[in-house]
Design an enzyme around this catalytic site. Sequence first.
Site, PDB file in Angstrom:
ATOM      1  N   GLU A 134       9.705   8.559 -16.632  1.00 23.50           N
ATOM      2  CA  GLU A 134       8.574   8.759 -16.752  1.00 23.50           C
ATOM      3  C   GLU A 134       8.202   8.648 -18.119  1.00 23.50           C
ATOM      4  OE1 GLU A 134       7.882  13.021 -14.785  1.00 23.50           O
ATOM      5  OE2 GLU A 134      10.249  12.829 -14.901  1.00 23.50           O
ATOM      6  N   LYS A 186      16.318  21.274  -9.770  1.00 22.76           N
ATOM      7  CA  LYS A 186      15.759  19.879 -10.547  1.00 22.76           C
ATOM      8  C   LYS A 186      16.856  18.983 -11.234  1.00 22.76           C
ATOM      9  CE  LYS A 186      11.950  19.278 -10.213  1.00 22.76           C
ATOM     10  NZ  LYS A 186      10.587  19.749 -10.818  1.00 22.76           N
ATOM     11  N   SER A 226      15.521  21.487 -15.147  1.00 20.79           N
ATOM     12  CA  SER A 226      14.287  22.287 -15.375  1.00 20.79           C
ATOM     13  C   SER A 226      14.733  23.580 -15.938  1.00 20.79           C
ATOM     14  CB  SER A 226      13.556  22.596 -14.071  1.00 20.79           C
ATOM     15  OG  SER A 226      12.641  23.584 -14.193  1.00 20.79           O
ATOM     16  N   HIS A 281       0.738  -1.140  -0.016  1.00 19.18           N
ATOM     17  CA  HIS A 281       0.000   0.222   0.186  1.00 19.18           C
ATOM     18  C   HIS A 281       0.986   1.223   0.071  1.00 19.18           C
ATOM     19  CE1 HIS A 281      -3.317  -2.707   1.053  1.00 19.18           C
ATOM     20  NE2 HIS A 281      -2.294  -3.229   2.046  1.00 19.18           N
TER      21      HIS A 281
END
Length: 458
Positions: free
Chosen positions: A289, A282, A276, A155
């Site tokens: 992704e 970043k 970024s 979970h």
Amino acid sequence: MTSRDSPTARGLNSRALDYTASIAFDRRLYRHDIAASMAHARMLASQGIIPGVDAEAIVRGLEEIRAEIERGEFAFRHEMEDIHLNIEARLKEKIGEAAGRLHTARSRNDQIATDMRLYVMEACDDAASGIKAVQTALLALAEANRDVIMPGYTHLQRAQPLLLAHHLLAYFEMLERDKERFADCRRRADALPLGSGALAGVPYPIERESVARELGFSRLAGNSVDAVADRDFVVEFQAAAAMTMMHLSRLAEEIVLWASDEFGFIGLPEEFATGSSIMPQKRNPDVAELARGKTGRVYGNLMAMLTILKGLPLAYNRDLQEDKQPLFDTVDTVMATLEVMAAMLSALRVDPLLAEAAAQGSYVLATDVADYLVRKGVAFRDAHQAVSELVRHAQLEGKALCELSLEEYRSYSAAFEEDVLSLDLRSAIEARDAPGGTSPRQVEAALKRAHERLEGKR
Ligand code: ARG
């Protein structure tokens, strides 16, 4: 009537030609198409169906055409519709009338079915090697970090301690099943359609076995109607690829999570992290992704193929031409994803301290504390109850389990003794020594088995 509506050279309305032509994408099948034509021509000659000199001219011409295509010199002609007619037209330019004998005892229907099967069989082999490369990278990462402890999750809540290697080997298992699925797909694709003609077979004394042998098929398609109508092997490839992408997307998701400040279990190497344009701090996991995101298009391709086939009457229908772009897209996507994931995994750095700290500063030993009480004679249900109250107390106090005193333990069960304080992550991991568990002994054995599987010894 505009000029676009006037008939083209081959008599087809130019919009109709644009709509039906497949040469823009089926040129990818040129090698398979040429190999199948060569085998067919040789068979026709040895059966006395066409003269031997014509077959020789055909084979020589096809060899030259293949070389022209590979040198980028072949002029693909849109008005020739597809790869079959493009090659045949060029053959006629090169060898003249003999070219016209190649299409004896054959139809584009059994021809394209043959090309597609050859293509899918090759793609299955490529997918298996791509998967193997990811497995090799996973195994190396697991071995390089064989002592690293992390919290295992259910979970997405910290659940029980694990060896990181054990967690990584879960992906090895998934990929092993994927390899089996591609091998299985290949086995069913492996049947020669040529000889089926348009749909009913051919009225010539052909001999299919030698064609099959030359092309690497181990058996003949048994029913001519099925042979030209069947694209099950494309669905199966799409399904195997979808499952592989699903597995890779789960791995990608964990890489995204683990590379975040919240987890910090891994560092993304510079070459696999993108910056970024606005936030200087970043280091984004774009590769992972996109692996996750591209899974969507592969699922879409599977759904497209199933839908194309649904309700199609036998035998060949032009709808079947729509099998190609989704298949090629899936092959490109799954191969690129396997390659980049293997490269990224090889470059990942694990942070053993942060991974272990995440396990340490949590309640992942709660099950082990309950099991401890069971060993002291407490019934499991009662032990579970006592420990869940103990954990609630610790959480309210803002303490980890290892920070509780014996007195605190004992206020939840009189069965706790001094030795409860020596329960730790490593002893919890070592205790899970049943086959398939996370103990170092079991994980060592699993690493060894994984090596043997990669080396083909299992
Ligand atoms: N381009 C066609 C396909 O991909 C080849 C077969 C065409 N057959 C036909 N009868 N028009 O399915």
